[in-house]
Write an enzyme that holds these catalytic residues in place. Structure first.
Site, short mmCIF file in Angstrom:
data_model
loop_
_atom_site.label_atom_id
_atom_site.label_comp_id
_atom_site.label_asym_id
_atom_site.label_seq_id
_atom_site.Cartn_x
_atom_site.Cartn_y
_atom_site.Cartn_z
N CYS A 33 -3.08 -1.37 7.68
CA CYS A 33 -2.41 -0.76 8.98
C CYS A 33 -1.39 0.33 8.41
O CYS A 33 -1.61 0.73 7.62
CB CYS A 33 -1.93 -2.15 9.73
SG CYS A 33 -0.51 -2.95 8.82
N ILE A 34 -0.46 0.21 9.45
CA ILE A 34 0.23 1.44 9.26
C ILE A 34 1.38 1.21 7.98
O ILE A 34 1.97 2.20 7.48
CB ILE A 34 1.44 1.66 10.45
CG1 ILE A 34 2.17 2.87 10.28
CG2 ILE A 34 2.43 0.44 10.64
CD1 ILE A 34 2.81 3.36 11.61
#
Length: 481
Positions: A426-427
């Site tokens: 994810c980020i």
């Protein structure tokens, strides 16, 4: 189930990551013409409308992003199918179509159908499209229909599925919409207290990644609050719109960096240098961009009591900002960049007071964190027992890529090809599936200097990297080929 929702949270980060573009464009427009909102300046109108083109279509971006992220190999045909599904359901359940189906005047149609093109429906469309892709992307049809085999079959099956889903939503959506509105109104009806409760639970859900679901109720047009788009578009009430965003600025820009300073000051002498490198990078990311996970995951599992305190202070910050009607907004997160860009937004109300509040919270965070760490000997970074630390760092790669050596060490610590079944990110986090958690060498992984490790199931592990996670993930995927 938890794993499924974590994957969903990761998928949502793709469309959410588009918001900074909208924030920059609209921020420039409001900076040029803060009074007329573009009415008196063509350049300002150009930038504001350009940003609005993203904000106004977030539902479509959610449908595409979720479909892409939840598909088994992230293929473009899944994203196209997400768009197809969204168009089918929003057309079939639009006010005009429903009025024709029921034979009534459009004004008599349930208000829920006027809000059908929202992020919630976008997420549902994306999930169904991803399910159709995972099920039908490898199906081979008879020769006469061979053209429609495989990935070409996915949009067709998605459209058919969304017809069925639309029939169900015809009865379900008005009930769901009413419930969401009631929930949102119950919290918003509490005013500043509601904002505080939201801030508290927002932080508590960070470890699971489910905070995105809570955010969608308050930040987007799921329950009619729509705090981020309304603030960015300058449509709302000054001093009120932005109340579910403003209180995060003092925490992310000042509170957490101060907590990082406290953890550095309380680290063991021989580990201060290593702790400093971690905390300086994490603190700067929190202040400048509002990305706080590198700091939060550094103590979330090492000292959970501190994290509860952090969640409570976040709730308190949102309560205070909302009580005094200090508002500012963000397109990505509550960092300096978004505060600077939104400061000229027509709905920004005394945003400079959030800086004053942040300085106070910096002192509070530092004092409380330092006191609790020392008083209860909490094992924050730099204070771990000697046997928990592996001194050897990651081996540098021959090619000179600083991420490849780190990736090789992490992958080896995960058990390599024999143990790793999937790698995603994810980020800020690597999300890895392994066959046997006992074969994971956490000491070796931590030797690379990562902020933290989160075991979320018997076969699921997350490695917190920070905003450079994509480059590490790319290197690991090269190793796996």
């Amino acid at each position: 189930m938890m794993k499924y929702f974590q994957r969903l949270g990761s998928s949502l980060m793709l469309p959410v990551a588009v918001l900074p573009a909208a924030a920059i464009l609209m921020g420039i427009g409001y900076w040029i013409d803060s009074d007329g909102w573009g009415a008196g300046n063509a350049a300002a109108a150009f930038f504001i409308k350009a940003g609005g083109s993203i904000i106004d279509n977030m539902s479509i971006l959610f449908a595409v992003g979720v479909a892409l992220g939840m598909s088994k190999d992230k293929d473009g045909s899944a994203a196209l199918s997400g768009l197809v599904g969204f168009l089918v359901v929003t057309t079939l359940l639009s006010t005009g179509t429903v009025s024709m189906l029921l034979g009534i005047d459009p004004g008599e149609v349930n208000a829920a159908f006027g809000k059908i093109a929202n992020q919630f429906i976008g997420i549902i469309s994306g999930l169904i499209a991803a399910a159709m892709y995972n099920r039908f992307s490898q199906v081979q049809l008879p020769t006469a229909l061979a053209f429609f085999s495989g990935k070409r079959l996915v949009p067709i099956m998605t459209a058919a599925s969304m017809v069925v889903a639309s029939a169900a939503l015809f009865f379900i959506w008005p009930v769901v919409y009413t419930g969401l509105v009631s929930f949102g109104e119950a919290i918003s009806g509490l005013g500043a207290v509601g904002a505080g409760l939201y801030g508290f639970f927002n932080r508590l859900l960070i470890p699971t990644g489910l905070h995105h679901a809570l955010n969608s109720v308050f930040w987007f047009d799921v329950a009619g609050i729509n705090d981020i788009p309304n603030f960015l578009a300058g449509t709302g009430t000054k001093g009120v719109t932005g109340m579910y965003q403003a209180g995060f600025f003092p925490i992310m820009m000042f509170g957490l960096p101060a907590a990082a300073l406290a953890m550095y000051h309380t680290a063991k002498t021989k580990r201060k240098k290593q702790t400093a490198s971690l905390m300086i990078a994490a603190g700067f990311a929190a202040f400048f961009t509002g990305v706080t996970e590198p700091i939060e995951f550094a103590f979330m599992f090492l000292a959970p009591a501190l994290y509860i305190v952090h969640a409570a202070l976040t709730g308190l910050s949102l309560f205070i900002a909302a009580s005094f009607h200090w508002t500012s907004g963000f397109g990505f997160s509550a960092g300096f960049v978004d505060m600077f860009l939104s400061s000229r937004n027509p709905l920004a109300n005394q945003p400079y007071m959030l800086i004053v509040q942040g300085l106070v919270f910096a002192v509070i965070y530092y004092v409380i964190f330092r006191f609790l760490i020392v008083k209860f000997n909490l094992k924050t970074p730099g204070r771990e027992d000697d046997e928990d630390i592996q001194e050897d760092g990651p081996v540098a790669s021959a090619g000179g890529n600083k991420y490849s050596g780190m990736a090789a060490t992490i992958y080896d610590g995960l058990g390599g090809d024999a143990n790793v079944t999937s790698v995603d990110n994810c980020i800020t986090r690597l999300r890895i599936e392994v066959k046997d958690m006992d074969k994971v060498d956490q000491k070796k992984i931590k030797s690379t200097g990562v902020p933290g490790i989160n075991i979320v199931g018997s076969h699921s592990i997350q490695v917190i990297i920070g905003t450079s996670v994509q480059f590490v993930a790319d290197e690991i995927k090269k190793i796996r080929k």
